[in-house]
Design a protein around this motif. Sequence first.
Motif, PDB file in Angstrom:
ATOM      1  N   ILE A 148     -99.832  -1.838  62.572  1.00 44.02           N
ATOM      2  CA  ILE A 148     -99.162  -0.753  63.303  1.00 44.02           C
ATOM      3  C   ILE A 148     -98.101  -1.334  64.248  1.00 44.02           C
ATOM      4  O   ILE A 148     -96.934  -0.985  64.180  1.00 44.02           O
ATOM      5  CB  ILE A 148    -100.175   0.086  64.107  1.00 44.02           C
ATOM      6  CG1 ILE A 148    -101.232   0.696  63.172  1.00 44.02           C
ATOM      7  CG2 ILE A 148     -99.468   1.182  64.894  1.00 44.02           C
ATOM      8  CD1 ILE A 148    -102.413   1.308  63.880  1.00 44.02           C
ATOM      9  N   SER A 149     -98.517  -2.247  65.134  1.00 43.89           N
ATOM     10  CA  SER A 149     -97.622  -2.744  66.193  1.00 43.89           C
ATOM     11  C   SER A 149     -96.408  -3.469  65.641  1.00 43.89           C
ATOM     12  O   SER A 149     -96.476  -4.167  64.632  1.00 43.89           O
ATOM     13  CB  SER A 149     -98.379  -3.699  67.123  1.00 43.89           C
ATOM     14  OG  SER A 149     -99.396  -3.016  67.782  1.00 43.89           O
ATOM     15  N   GLU A 150     -95.302  -3.278  66.350  1.00 38.10           N
ATOM     16  CA  GLU A 150     -94.076  -4.032  66.064  1.00 38.10           C
ATOM     17  C   GLU A 150     -93.567  -4.610  67.373  1.00 38.10           C
ATOM     18  O   GLU A 150     -94.053  -4.248  68.449  1.00 38.10           O
ATOM     19  CB  GLU A 150     -93.034  -3.105  65.434  1.00 38.10           C
ATOM     20  CG  GLU A 150     -93.501  -2.486  64.123  1.00 38.10           C
ATOM     21  CD  GLU A 150     -92.487  -1.524  63.510  1.00 38.10           C
ATOM     22  OE1 GLU A 150     -91.380  -1.394  64.077  1.00 38.10           O
ATOM     23  OE2 GLU A 150     -92.821  -0.916  62.487  1.00 38.10           O
ATOM     24  N   SER A 151     -92.562  -5.466  67.294  1.00 39.09           N
ATOM     25  CA  SER A 151     -92.094  -6.114  68.527  1.00 39.09           C
ATOM     26  C   SER A 151     -91.589  -5.082  69.537  1.00 39.09           C
ATOM     27  O   SER A 151     -91.745  -5.259  70.740  1.00 39.09           O
ATOM     28  CB  SER A 151     -91.007  -7.139  68.207  1.00 39.09           C
ATOM     29  OG  SER A 151     -89.960  -6.516  67.499  1.00 39.09           O
ATOM     30  N   ASP A 152     -90.994  -3.988  69.069  1.00 39.02           N
ATOM     31  CA  ASP A 152     -90.501  -2.959  69.994  1.00 39.02           C
ATOM     32  C   ASP A 152     -91.305  -1.671  69.909  1.00 39.02           C
ATOM     33  O   ASP A 152     -90.858  -0.628  70.375  1.00 39.02           O
ATOM     34  CB  ASP A 152     -89.025  -2.651  69.686  1.00 39.02           C
ATOM     35  CG  ASP A 152     -88.141  -3.842  70.018  1.00 39.02           C
ATOM     36  OD1 ASP A 152     -88.411  -4.511  71.038  1.00 39.02           O
ATOM     37  OD2 ASP A 152     -87.206  -4.116  69.254  1.00 39.02           O
ATOM     38  N   ALA A 153     -92.447  -1.730  69.277  1.00 44.90           N
ATOM     39  CA  ALA A 153     -93.287  -0.531  69.149  1.00 44.90           C
ATOM     40  C   ALA A 153     -94.752  -0.934  69.281  1.00 44.90           C
ATOM     41  O   ALA A 153     -95.433  -1.198  68.303  1.00 44.90           O
ATOM     42  CB  ALA A 153     -93.037   0.162  67.814  1.00 44.90           C
ATOM     43  N   GLY A 154     -95.203  -1.023  70.529  1.00 41.23           N
ATOM     44  CA  GLY A 154     -96.605  -1.340  70.780  1.00 41.23           C
ATOM     45  C   GLY A 154     -97.348  -0.044  71.029  1.00 41.23           C
ATOM     46  O   GLY A 154     -97.739   0.656  70.094  1.00 41.23           O
ATOM     47  N   SER A 155     -97.502   0.287  72.311  1.00 43.62           N
ATOM     48  CA  SER A 155     -98.144   1.562  72.646  1.00 43.62           C
ATOM     49  C   SER A 155     -97.307   2.742  72.175  1.00 43.62           C
ATOM     50  O   SER A 155     -97.836   3.807  71.854  1.00 43.62           O
ATOM     51  CB  SER A 155     -98.350   1.641  74.165  1.00 43.62           C
ATOM     52  OG  SER A 155     -99.187   0.595  74.588  1.00 43.62           O
ATOM     53  N   ASP A 156     -95.985   2.562  72.148  1.00 41.77           N
ATOM     54  CA  ASP A 156     -95.077   3.616  71.697  1.00 41.77           C
ATOM     55  C   ASP A 156     -94.941   3.541  70.177  1.00 41.77           C
ATOM     56  O   ASP A 156     -93.951   3.055  69.630  1.00 41.77           O
ATOM     57  CB  ASP A 156     -93.716   3.427  72.368  1.00 41.77           C
ATOM     58  CG  ASP A 156     -92.717   4.499  71.967  1.00 41.77           C
ATOM     59  OD1 ASP A 156     -93.133   5.494  71.328  1.00 41.77           O
ATOM     60  OD2 ASP A 156     -91.527   4.336  72.286  1.00 41.77           O
TER      61      ASP A 156
END
Lengths: 82, 381
Positions: free
Chosen positions: B126-134
């Motif tokens: 799921i997580s990306e460098s610019d998409a963690g909690s968002d």
Amino acid sequence: MNTSEEVRQFILSELINGTGSVDIDDETELIESGIIDSLGIMKLLTFIETKFAAKIDESELMPENFHSIDAIRALLNRLNNN
Amino acid sequence: MDFKTTNEQDLLANNIIKFARNELNEGIEQRDANSEFNRREWHKCAEIGICGLTFPEEYGGGNADLSTTVNCIRALSYGCQDTGLVLALITQICCGLQLHLFGKDNQKEKYLPPIISGEKIAAQAISESDAGSDVGSMRTTAIPHPNGYRLNGTKMYITNGPIADIVLVIAKTGQSQMAFRNLSCFIVTKETSGFSSETNLEKMGLRTMQNSGLIFENCDIPAEQIVGNEGQGMFIFNEMIEWERILMAACYLGVMQRIYETTVNYAKTRNQFGKPIGQFQAVSSKIADMRIKIELGKLIIDKAAWQKDQKIRSTVESSIAKVFLSESLKKICADALQIHGAYGYMKEAGIERDVRNSFAATISSGASEIQRNIIAKLSNL
């Protein structure tokens, strides 16, 4: 109060409270307009399951079933019939 | 209201504790130092049924409810000093759950048995460098392509990433401005052309757990590899995350109980100024606070698990469990080290590893700040 009206009142009071006067009819797009976001849907699901004693199966958890008051009412009708 | 676990649950938990102490702790210092995942221990856990606790018997699972599963995870992390291994197993369970709850029959038949047996290792991307909690900011796309979808993007910090055979990837499938409507979940296997994993990331703690970036470059995914339906990704994510937060909280509770007992024992046997240090109020108050956190943490986990077993939504309670147990874990680890004094600061005591491990608890699976946002948002403000 019928199902659509109860859902509408919930949306107005709990999902868009404090954001000014908004008119929501039965076909208003709730997701694209941002009225229901990723957290708002959890709030809505909790409301639906509690208020209408509905058990929503995983297969019914799709945006199409929550994108308008009409869609939500149709979902509830389906659940009642089942 | 009955707070007592059943005899079967107690027996199962006691067996898991014995198993963990006997089979999982040897060489933990070295594995932690080397950031080493031990497949032998992974398979031992799978063999006793940890990966399959909550799945139907027809797929090789144990058919346990979440309350029993939570009890088992708590027992495992209590007996096993390799918390990274326990969290890797929780990821495995959560991947299986998504397939179990949302997958098609042929997907369950194909992927659940090897996940339950531990033969295949699963990861959730799921997580990306610019998409963690968002989550909505994610850039990974799955564009319709002949016979399916073409996946492009890079995921980051993925638990089990470097060792995964099966990856459940959340990607954008639509053009809507509202990510909530755009996300879908796909099954990607490691043999898929265009898929690659990066090397294991060096971490402060939980070093035996493997985390890495995952790259999807023109990765063609057959249509039958979508989990559920197109656009259902956020619902799958929301459901999975409740389970994950409850199971992670249960893991933290087991660690807390182990550290608490170690600390009580130390405070009873370490003498200073002519008496055990536990007789000093400055120490005993810290231990009392540990006990308070353990007792309250257990109650909220049990409630959240009970809700899931009753098919009651547990968004708020699972977030409360996550934030309370993760913050309690950090506090208990720090206080245990303080009570152990100079000895606690030494690697030999093993507490410093738990302290390092504990810092991830308030970050992963939704940071404490996000949990509070969720709780506030669902509090009729």
